[in-house]
Motif scaffolding. Structure first.
Motif, PDB file in Angstrom:
ATOM      1  N   VAL A  69      56.398  13.011  56.354  1.00  0.00           N
ATOM      2  CA  VAL A  69      55.221  13.329  57.157  1.00  0.00           C
ATOM      3  C   VAL A  69      54.436  12.029  57.324  1.00  0.00           C
ATOM      4  CG1 VAL A  69      53.127  14.699  57.347  1.00  0.00           C
ATOM      5  CG2 VAL A  69      55.155  15.665  56.250  1.00  0.00           C
ATOM      6  N   GLN A  70      54.310  11.549  58.546  1.00  0.00           N
ATOM      7  CA  GLN A  70      53.682  10.265  58.827  1.00  0.00           C
ATOM      8  C   GLN A  70      52.161  10.404  58.775  1.00  0.00           C
ATOM      9  OE1 GLN A  70      57.292   8.803  61.804  1.00  0.00           O
ATOM     10  NE2 GLN A  70      55.269   9.072  62.622  1.00  0.00           N
ATOM     11  N   ILE A  71      51.506   9.384  58.162  1.00  0.00           N
ATOM     12  CA  ILE A  71      50.060   9.449  57.954  1.00  0.00           C
ATOM     13  C   ILE A  71      49.327   8.443  58.835  1.00  0.00           C
ATOM     14  CG2 ILE A  71      48.211   9.246  56.260  1.00  0.00           C
ATOM     15  CD1 ILE A  71      50.169  10.041  54.109  1.00  0.00           C
ATOM     16  N   VAL A  72      49.564   7.127  58.613  1.00  0.00           N
ATOM     17  CA  VAL A  72      48.788   6.114  59.314  1.00  0.00           C
ATOM     18  C   VAL A  72      49.630   4.853  59.406  1.00  0.00           C
ATOM     19  CG1 VAL A  72      47.659   5.242  57.224  1.00  0.00           C
ATOM     20  CG2 VAL A  72      46.526   4.975  59.439  1.00  0.00           C
ATOM     21  N   SER A  73      49.361   4.041  60.459  1.00  0.00           N
ATOM     22  CA  SER A  73      50.106   2.803  60.691  1.00  0.00           C
ATOM     23  C   SER A  73      49.141   1.737  61.166  1.00  0.00           C
ATOM     24  CB  SER A  73      51.210   3.029  61.729  1.00  0.00           C
ATOM     25  OG  SER A  73      51.773   1.813  62.155  1.00  0.00           O
ATOM     26  N   PHE A  79      51.090   7.024  65.432  1.00  0.00           N
ATOM     27  CA  PHE A  79      51.992   7.249  64.303  1.00  0.00           C
ATOM     28  C   PHE A  79      51.666   8.521  63.507  1.00  0.00           C
ATOM     29  CE2 PHE A  79      53.176   6.503  59.833  1.00  0.00           C
ATOM     30  CZ  PHE A  79      54.538   6.222  59.985  1.00  0.00           C
ATOM     31  N   PRO A  80      50.382   8.895  63.266  1.00  0.00           N
ATOM     32  CA  PRO A  80      50.088  10.052  62.395  1.00  0.00           C
ATOM     33  C   PRO A  80      50.599  11.365  62.991  1.00  0.00           C
ATOM     34  CG  PRO A  80      48.148   8.690  62.733  1.00  0.00           C
ATOM     35  CD  PRO A  80      49.153   8.242  63.724  1.00  0.00           C
ATOM     36  N   THR A  85      45.980  13.534  62.105  1.00  0.00           N
ATOM     37  CA  THR A  85      45.398  12.803  63.229  1.00  0.00           C
ATOM     38  C   THR A  85      43.874  12.796  63.175  1.00  0.00           C
ATOM     39  OG1 THR A  85      47.305  13.379  64.589  1.00  0.00           O
ATOM     40  CG2 THR A  85      45.307  12.673  65.734  1.00  0.00           C
ATOM     41  N   GLN A  86      43.236  13.962  62.945  1.00  0.00           N
ATOM     42  CA  GLN A  86      41.786  14.040  62.938  1.00  0.00           C
ATOM     43  C   GLN A  86      41.193  13.189  61.827  1.00  0.00           C
ATOM     44  OE1 GLN A  86      39.775  15.354  65.115  1.00  0.00           O
ATOM     45  NE2 GLN A  86      37.991  14.722  63.965  1.00  0.00           N
ATOM     46  N   ARG A  87      41.793  13.226  60.632  1.00  0.00           N
ATOM     47  CA  ARG A  87      41.248  12.452  59.502  1.00  0.00           C
ATOM     48  C   ARG A  87      41.412  10.957  59.731  1.00  0.00           C
ATOM     49  NH1 ARG A  87      43.839  15.063  54.199  1.00  0.00           N
ATOM     50  NH2 ARG A  87      42.370  13.609  53.190  1.00  0.00           N
ATOM     51  N   TYR A  94      42.194   5.605  56.286  1.00  0.00           N
ATOM     52  CA  TYR A  94      42.355   4.361  57.035  1.00  0.00           C
ATOM     53  C   TYR A  94      43.019   3.325  56.131  1.00  0.00           C
ATOM     54  CZ  TYR A  94      38.172   2.775  54.491  1.00  0.00           C
ATOM     55  OH  TYR A  94      37.283   2.428  53.518  1.00  0.00           O
ATOM     56  N   VAL A  95      43.482   2.226  56.783  1.00  0.00           N
ATOM     57  CA  VAL A  95      44.163   1.140  56.069  1.00  0.00           C
ATOM     58  C   VAL A  95      43.278  -0.090  56.133  1.00  0.00           C
ATOM     59  CG1 VAL A  95      46.183  -0.366  55.974  1.00  0.00           C
ATOM     60  CG2 VAL A  95      46.451   2.037  56.569  1.00  0.00           C
ATOM     61  N   GLU A  96      42.971  -0.664  54.956  1.00  0.00           N
ATOM     62  CA  GLU A  96      42.198  -1.907  54.874  1.00  0.00           C
ATOM     63  C   GLU A  96      43.158  -3.057  54.587  1.00  0.00           C
ATOM     64  OE1 GLU A  96      38.986  -4.133  51.932  1.00  0.00           O
ATOM     65  OE2 GLU A  96      39.599  -2.054  51.552  1.00  0.00           O
ATOM     66  N   ARG A  97      43.128  -4.075  55.446  1.00  0.00           N
ATOM     67  CA  ARG A  97      44.011  -5.233  55.242  1.00  0.00           C
ATOM     68  C   ARG A  97      43.334  -6.223  54.298  1.00  0.00           C
ATOM     69  NH1 ARG A  97      48.433  -7.088  57.724  1.00  0.00           N
ATOM     70  NH2 ARG A  97      48.266  -5.608  59.450  1.00  0.00           N
TER      71      ARG A  97
END
Length: 1044
Positions: A69-73, A79-80, A85-87, A94-97
């Motif tokens: 199950v894809q979450i975030v990219s 991708f989600p 998608t809503q979250r 979210y992804v912090e670099r």
């Protein structure tokens, strides 16, 4: 370094084979509470491509552990999956670099459905797949069971009372976890103050504000039950009042042995008020004197005398002639009125709290209008629970009057010196005397001015400014390093001392004094100025003793060798002399010499026009001997164009007293004639011719050996060629440049050969070209061309030589067919309705990689279509029928009509195939054989037929299920004729005989019977029903006649 380049070239050709991508993720399982903020880190190493890598997060839920199950990219907004998608869009996930190859996955509010196995994947940016591209970890979501409770209440205490507060902390987490507890005090919007805490490791620690009281036992934290802790504070201070609450955190240890606070909660607060006991205080005002002069500073000190001042609140106000100057509240922030606020902004006035009981009013420069009465007022204030202040008692001391007197102007300035004439490197003093003597606080500025020898203008040398600073002039900044200037404390006299004099200090000096007054608006007024008399200082320079060697010499050398050049100083003026050396070269075509390099007296390097034009900068090496009189210049890696006449130009420099260098003398050396030749060509490539024969799909390695080279530091480029059969011109296969860059030949000409080439250099001078999975089309004559490149002194590469290797004739052929099928014959008799097998056995094969196509045939006899001539027997021929065909790709041919549904194929081993015929019938009788085709794949994956063989015959006879009379008769020709053919003639003759006898007897009795009217008996021909199929026996029917 250059001797390593062939090995580096080999490493580059291997395509960074040792680099392996590795993805790492935070070690699991991690236990986190529902509703908390969770972060998971992921990083990648050993990758190729851009420094900023992309990441994709997925989850495998416990309910479907095999489904991703894809979450975030970080690269694909789409991708989600829908459930995330809503979250993701609302930043709930979210992804912090963190950096280019590391990220953090944030889940701001963890939900129970977020539990599962998380996978971090990095899309490929490498030239090929090598390493791991994803990593997984487990996240377990547990309920938040932490509970923190305390009784909300309001307590009124008196100073030195005791305080007890309780807090209950409980949890029901199934996992092993620890709990930390801390007590805090907060007043209004102020930051909370930590009182005391018990860490997760059961360490008791007090906050900085309560550390001393905890050490004396006035602050305690005790455990009074399984889940209850008690805070006790003895000897309460007024500063202890505020809101008290406890805060607890539940900690769990992660797999990496670090502790993590899963959740943190605080209790309701208890309001505590503390009433102070002693409230009496007194105030006094102090200053140094009562009479001042304009410009002097004054300081007033308002001193508060009371008990427990740090725990009480006071406000201060300052007044001048009963007008408010400024006020300070309990927060000690001054608020000034009108003109005094402007003076405070300009730094002329200051209102501050020096300590808990001392408050200061300071005026830095008094004015005439500052004369008057000054006072301060102190008011005690009480702070309520809401944070508001209430005024209490107010007190002030007696007024202090001061008088400010004006400053008198009128003075004279004189410049004196005891040493008007000095020699080089000696020191001299200059004095500027001002009369009368003014106090140190009187703003007087003094400027020394200087007119250099040979000049008609004066310029400012240095100034003692009116505020006591020193300001140097822009024109003579060098004076600062060798000049001392001082001002007498008891007067405004200024002394200028110059050490180690030089000709730059020779000239005329004078000083200028100015008297200033600062106005109330911060502007300055110059009251008076005076200029002193002129002082002339003369300075003499030393005599030079410089001598440089004039000897000549000649040098002949080979290119790329160093050119040594020497420059010798035989005598110098001073042991402290420094030298600037300028190196020149003179070419026959030039009128004058050209500058190569200049080394200054401070050892700095400056490249000349010749060095820039000819690219000599990277090849020059300058040295100076320890004794200091011998200089050498080495031109590294000489080339032919460096030939010429070299010489040096020496300048002697001395350090002036102001630390400025000056040139004293200069001399030119003798010349060195230099001749540079190119190195001899020694490049040789192995010329041996070779013939190589290999089978298709094998690897073949072609060798290119450099047996000798012109220089060990040279670089080689190698180019491989091939002459293919039927191609008139040679083709470029691959080229390895001297920078180890690999390039292939024309893509159309090479075809798939390009992808199967492998070039390496296992040792210096040895280059190997490997062809993987050779094909017949790779056959041809190969050779290599080697170019040798040398580096000239300007770091430019040029081709010195080239050579060709001997031809290597490569022949690639297909393997010889060795297919052999079992040709033995066999007889097989089976009963009707039974099954019979037909085996096809392969005795030998050409290659273990070969595949087989098998076809079974049925051969049965059939009658010829006509007669050749009369009297000849019918010719018989065999009819060949394909029963079943199985291709090398295991695809079956359609079954023929009569075979449909009765065939079963089996592959018993790699070389044994079996076809079983089910429900055998009489029509299946005949001869059977199989034909085998052997197929091989060439290196390009194209299949071709290598050989085919046919097996021996298997004669199959199918018998009826039982031996009935009908079957026995029909199966034997003699018996068939005996039973069905011969009896009929015999039986017919017998009937005819009977009929004749009866006819004769009838005729003999006709007279009597006929006459009596009795009808005759007619017998009809017998009728024979014959079945030519022999399925039923012949039926003989005799039909009776009628009586007439």
């Amino acid at each position: 370094m250059r001797t390593l380049r062939p090995q580096l070239a080999s490493l580059l050709l291997l395509g960074m084979a040792l680099a392996q991508r590795q993805v790492a993720v935070q070690e699991g399982p991690l236990y986190r509470t529902e509703g908390s903020h969770v972060t998971l880190w992921c990083k990648v190493s050993g990758y190729q491509g851009p420094t900023e890598q992309n990441f994709q997060w997925s989850i495998y839920l416990p309910s479907a552990p095999e489904r991703e199950v894809q979450i975030v990219s970080t690269i694909d907004p789409s991708f989600p999956y829908a459930i995330y998608t809503q979250r993701v869009h609302s930043r709930g996930i979210y992804v912090e670099r963190v950096q280019g190859d590391a990220v953090l996955l944030h889940i701001t509010e963890l939900q129970d459905r977020d539990a599962g196995e998380y996978e971090c994947h990095t899309p490929n940016t490498d030239e090929r797949y090598f390493g791991s591209y994803s990593a997984k970890m487990n996240l377990v979501v547990i309920p938040d069971s932490l509970r923190v409770t305390a009784v909300p209440q309001t307590l009124n205490k008196v100073e030195r009372d005791s305080l007890e507060l309780k807090c209950e902390v409980s949890k029901s987490t199934a996992q092993h976890s620890h709990v930390s507890i801390a007590w805090y005090r907060q007043r209004g919007s102020e930051m909370p103050v930590e009182i005391i805490s018990l860490s997760r490791d059961f360490v008791l620690r007090a906050g900085s504000a309560y550390a001393q009281r905890q050490a004396t036992g006035d602050v305690r934290l005790d455990k009074v039950g399984e889940t209850t802790s008690k805070l006790t504070i003895y000897n309460l201070h007024p500063s202890d009042q505020g809101e008290f609450y406890c805060e607890a955190a539940e900690w769990i240890q992660d797999p990496d042995k670090s502790w993590y606070a899963m959740t943190r909660k605080r209790s309701q607060g208890a309001i505590v008020n503390v009433q102070a006991t002693d409230k009496e205080f007194s105030v006094r005002l102090e200053t140094e004197k009562r009479t001042y002069i304009v410009g002097e500073p004054v300081e007033f000190r308002c001193i508060l005398e009371a008990q427990n001042v740090p725990d009480r609140y006071f406000s201060i106000s300052w007044a001048f002639n009963s007008s408010l100057i400024a006020s300070l509240g309990p927060n000690a922030v001054p608020v000034l009125n009108n003109e005094f606020a402007q003076r405070e902004a300009l730094g002329q006035l200051k209102v501050a709290k020096e300590s808990d009981n001392v408050f200061v009013l300071k005026i830095y420069r008094l004015r005439l209008e500052d004369s008057g009465k000054y006072n301060c007022r102190v008011t005690e204030r009480e702070k309520t629970v809401t944070g508001d202040f209430i005024d209490k008692e107010s007190k002030r001391p007696k007024n202090i009057p001061i008088a400010v007197l004006p400053l008198k102007a009128g003075f004279a300035v004189t410049a004196i010196s005891r040493t008007p004439g000095v020699t080089y490197n000696e020191s001299f003093d200059l004095q500027c005397i001002i009369k009368p003597h003014y106090p140190s606080w009187v703003p007087v500025s003094v400027t020394w001015r200087f007119q250099p020898a040979g000049s008609t203008e004066f310029h400012d040398l240095v100034t003692f400014t009116r505020d006591g600073g020193v300001q140097w002039g822009d024109r003579y900044a060098g004076f600062r390093t060798r000049t001392a200037i001082e001002k007498a404390e008891s007067s405004n006299n200024v002394r200028l001392s110059i050490s180690r004099a030089s000709d730059t200090e020779a000239g005329k000096y004078q000083c200028v004094a100015e008297l200033w007054r600062k106005n109330y608006n911060s502007s300055w007024t110059r009251l008076a100025d005076r200029t002193s008399n002129l002082l002339e200082i003369r300075v003499l320079r030393p005599v030079t003793k410089l001598q440089v060697s004039k000897s000549k010499r000649s040098i002949t050398l080979v290119e790329n060798r160093p050119i040594p050049l020497n420059c010798s100083v035989k005598s110098q003026t001073s042991p402290d002399s420094h030298f600037a050396v300028l190196w020149y070269v003179h070419k026959p075509s030039d009128a004058d010499g050209k500058l190569i390099l200049k080394t200054t007296h401070s050892s700095a390097f400056e490249y000349g026009t010749y060095a820039e034009e000819e690219g000599l900068r990277g090849r020059l090496q300058f040295e100076r001997s320890a004794s200091g009189g011998l200089f050498s210049l080495t031109v590294q890696r000489a080339e032919v164009r460096d030939s010429g006449s070299y010489y040096c130009h020496v300048e002697e420099w001395l350090l002036s007293p102001n630390h400025a260098w000056y040139k004293l003398a200069e001399e030119v050396s003798g010349r060195t004639e230099v001749t540079v030749k190119q190195p001899d060509n020694r490049l040789q490539v192995n010329q041996t011719h070779k013939n190589i024969t290999v089978l298709e799909n094998q690897w073949v390695t072609l060798e290119c050996l450099v047996s000798s080279r012109t220089s060990p530091s040279s670089q080689l480029s190698v180019e491989w060629y091939v002459w293919r059969p039927g191609h008139p011109e040679k083709e470029v296969v691959a080229r390895l440049s001297r920078q180890s860059t690999l390039r292939y030949g024309d893509l159309v000409m090479l075809g798939d050969l390009r992808s199967r080439l492998h070039l390496e250099s296992p040792s210096p001078g040895l280059y190997l070209l490997s062809i993987q999975n050779a094909t017949v089309r790779d056959s041809g004559a190969y050779n290599c061309r080697v170019e040798e490149w040398l580096l000239d002194p300007s770091d430019r590469w040029y081709k010195r030589a080239e050579d060709l290797s001997g031809l290597i004739t490569l022949t690639v052929k297909q393997p010889d067919p060795t297919l052999q099928v079992d040709t033995a014959t066999a007889n097989l008799t089976v009963q009707e309705k039974e099954s019979f097998p037909l085996d096809c056995s392969i005795l030998s094969r050409s290659s273990p990689e070969s595949y087989f196509a098998v076809t079974w045939y049925n051969l049965r006899a059939k009658e010829a279509g006509g007669h050749v001539e009369e009297g000849t027997a019918e010719e018989e021929e065999e009819e060949r029928e394909a029963v079943l065909s199985v291709g090398p790709d295991a695809i079956f041919s359609p079954e023929a009509g009569r075979w449909e549904g009765r065939l079963r194929f089996q592959r018993l081993s790699a070389v044994l195939f079996r076809l079983t015929v089910l429900q055998a019938g009489g029509a299946d009788t005949g001869n059977y054989s199989c034909r085998v085709e052997e197929w091989l794949a060439d290196p390009n994956g194209v299949w071709y037929r290598l050989a085919e063989e046919e097996s021996g015959m298997v004669a199959v006879h199918v018998q009826d299920a039982g031996s009935t009379l009908q079957s026995v008769i029909c199966s034997n020709d003699a018996l068939f004729y005996f039973v069905f053919f011969y009896p009929f003639p015999i039986f017919g003759i017998l009937i005819i005989t009977i009929l004749l006898v009866r006819f004769k007897s009838r005729n003999s009795s006709k007279n009597s019977e006929g006459k009596n009217g009795v009808p005759l008996l007619w017998i009809k021909e017998p009728h024979l029903n014959y079945s030519p199929t022999c399925l039923e026996p012949p039926v003989l029917s005799i039909h009776p006649g009628t009586i007439d």
